[in-house]
Design a protein around this motif. Structure first.
Motif, mmCIF file in Angstrom:
data_model
loop_
_atom_site.group_PDB
_atom_site.id
_atom_site.type_symbol
_atom_site.label_atom_id
_atom_site.label_comp_id
_atom_site.label_asym_id
_atom_site.label_seq_id
_atom_site.Cartn_x
_atom_site.Cartn_y
_atom_site.Cartn_z
ATOM 1 N N GLY A 28 0.783 -1.229 0.000
ATOM 2 C CA GLY A 28 0.000 0.000 0.000
ATOM 3 C C GLY A 28 0.810 1.272 0.000
ATOM 4 O O GLY A 28 0.248 2.372 0.042
ATOM 5 N N SER A 29 2.137 1.163 -0.076
ATOM 6 C CA SER A 29 2.974 2.371 -0.065
ATOM 7 C C SER A 29 3.289 2.887 -1.465
ATOM 8 O O SER A 29 3.945 3.919 -1.601
ATOM 9 N N LYS A 30 2.844 2.186 -2.498
ATOM 10 C CA LYS A 30 3.021 2.659 -3.878
ATOM 11 C C LYS A 30 1.672 2.587 -4.562
ATOM 12 O O LYS A 30 0.946 1.590 -4.428
ATOM 13 N N SER A 31 1.323 3.642 -5.274
ATOM 14 C CA SER A 31 0.010 3.701 -5.909
ATOM 15 C C SER A 31 -0.069 2.776 -7.122
ATOM 16 O O SER A 31 0.954 2.353 -7.671
ATOM 17 N N ARG A 32 -1.282 2.489 -7.513
ATOM 18 C CA ARG A 32 -1.509 1.662 -8.696
ATOM 19 C C ARG A 32 -0.925 2.326 -9.933
ATOM 20 O O ARG A 32 -0.309 1.669 -10.780
#
Length: 365
Positions: A113-117
Motif C-alpha cells: 500500500g505504499s506505492k500507488s496503482r
C-alpha cells in the motif's frame, strides 16, 4: 537461487506473459522460436546471452522467453543474483527472474500500500513495452520531453513497440491482486467481464488452437459462435465458471493448460458413430452410397450392353435408354455414368475417411 514465486506475483507474471509472449516460455522475439537449433528452455542463460546479438540482427530484438527478457536485462540479473550462467532458462527460472523484475519495479511496495496503482503501472510499462502507462506521462526532459497519453506504450514512437493491452485491464488485474479472496461463483458473470480488445481475442484464439480446441475456427479477433464454443469447452475442461467470456482467470489458465487430451472412446470411434456427430461425414457417406446405387447398375449395363445388342429381345429393353444419342453406342453412355459414379464414390470415401480421422484426433470437434 530461490525459485519460489508468491501466488500474487505468479498471477501477475502470467498476465504479463500472456500479453508479451502468448506462445509460452520458448518464445523469441517475432515468434521466431522455430528457427532455433533447440528450444529456448533447453538453453542456458549464458547461451541465450551469447545469442542475443545474432537474434537482434536476424529477428530485430534479443527479447526472449515468456516475459521477453532483453539481453541487457539477463546480463544485469545474472550479476545481481550471482548466477553462474549455466542455469537453464526454463519456465521456473523465467518466473523467478520475472519476480525479481517485479520487485525492482515496486511490487512489494504496491502490495503493502505504499506505492500507488498508477506508479506501479508506470514501472510495469517501463519494464514491458507492451504495457501502457495508466495516466498521461511526461517522458524525458527539456526539448526532448514528450507527453504520453494514457494507454500508450512507454516506448511508443520507437517504431518497434506499442501497447497491446488496454489500461483498464491492467488496472483490473492490479486491483484483483489486492482484493480479498472470495468464494468462486458457480457461473461466470459475463456482464461483469470487460469486453476484450481484438488483440486479446486473437491471442486467446491462437492459444486455444495450439491447445487442441480446434472448434475455435479462425484467428480473427472476433468472439463468434465457434470461438464461444471453444471458450466454453476450455472453461469446462479447466474447472472455470461456465460461460463464454474471456476473463483474467481464463487468461491465467491458458498459460498453465496442457494440450487437450482425446478420450479413448473418441479416438477409437467407429465411422457409424462419427456419422451421427459430424454432418459432413454423413454427407460424404450418403454420396458414397448414392454412387454405389448408380454406379453398380450402370457398370453392369455397360458390360452387358455390347453382348446383348445382337439379341432382339434384350435390345428392345435397352434401346430406350440410349435413344437420345443414337449415334453413341449405349455401352459408352453406361460406362460414362459408371465412371462418374465411381469417381463420386472415391471422392466421398476419401472425404468420409478424412472426416472420421479429424474427429478421432480432435482436429474436428
Amino acid at each position: 537461487m530461490d525459485k519460489t514465486v508468491p501466488s500474487g506475483a505468479a498471477m501477475l507474471l502470467a498476465f504479463i506473459g500472456g500479453i508479451e509472449a502468448p506462445h509460452g516460455f520458448d518464445t523469441v522475439y517475432g515468434n521466431n522460436q522455430a528457427k532455433l537449433a533447440k528450444p529456448l528452455t533447453s538453453m542456458t542463460i549464458d547461451e541465450v546471452i551469447a545469442a542475443g546479438p545474432r537474434w537482434t540482427r536476424s529477428f530485430g530484438s534479443s527479447a526472449a522467453g515468456f516475459l521477453q527478457f532483453m539481453r541487457a536485462t539477463l546480463l544485469r540479473l545474472k550479476k545481481k543474483l550471482r548466477l553462474s550462467g549455466k542455469e537453464l532458462l526454463d519456465g521456473p527460472m523465467q518466473m523467478a527472474l520475472g519476480h525479481e523484475l517485479l520487485k525492482e519495479r515496486g511490487f512489494d511496495e504496491f502490495m503493502a500500500g505504499s506505492k500507488s496503482r498508477t506508479a506501479f503501472g508506470l514501472g510495469l510499462a517501463q519494464e514491458w513495452a507492451s504495457f501502457p502507462v495508466l495516466t498521461p506521462t511526461v517522458k524525458g526532459a527539456g526539448k526532448a520531453a514528450r507527453t504520453l497519453k494514457r494507454g500508450q506504450s512507454y516506448y511508443a514512437g520507437d517504431g518497434l513497440n506499442k501497447a497491446l493491452v488496454a489500461p483498464e485491464r491492467v488496472e483490473a488485474m492490479l486491483d484483483k491482486l489486492k482484493a480479498p479472496a472470495a468464494a468462486p461463483a458457480p457461473v461466470l458473470d459475463v456482464a461483469a467481464v470487460t469486453a476484450p480488445d481484438k488483440a486479446t481475442v486473437e491471442r486467446v484464439q491462437q492459444q486455444l488452437k495450439d491447445l487442441g480446441y480446434t472448434e475455435v475456427g479462425g484467428v480473427d479477433g472476433k468472439v463468434g459462435t465457434m470461438t464461444a464454443t471453444a471458450i466454453r469447452a476450455f472453461r469446462a475442461d479447466n474447472g472455470l465458471p461456465a460461460g463464454d467470456g474471456i476473463d483474467d482467470d481464463m487468461l491465467l489458465a491458458l498459460q498453465k493448460a496442457r494440450p487437450r487430451t482425446i478420450a479413448p472412446e473418441r479416438a477409437n470411434a467407429a465411422p457409424e458413430v462419427v456419422r451421427d456427430k459430424v454432418p459432413e461425414v454423413k454427407a460424404n457417406w450418403l454420396s458414397k452410397v448414392g454412387g454405389y446405387i448408380v454406379g453398380i447398375p450402370a457398370a453392369a449395363g455397360a458390360l452387358l450392353k455390347g453382348s446383348l445388342d445382337n439379341i432382339p429381345v434384350a435390345r428392345d429393353y435397352i434401346d430406350p435408354l440410349t435413344s437420345i444419342a443414337s449415334d453413341v453406342p449405349g455401352w459408352v453412355w453406361l460406362a460414362g455414368i459408371a465412371g462418374i459414379a465411381g469417381a463420386l464414390v472415391l471422392v466421398s470415401r476419401h472425404g468420409e475417411a478424412k472426416g472420421v480421422e479429424a474427429f478421432q484426433t480432435g482436429a474436428r470437434r
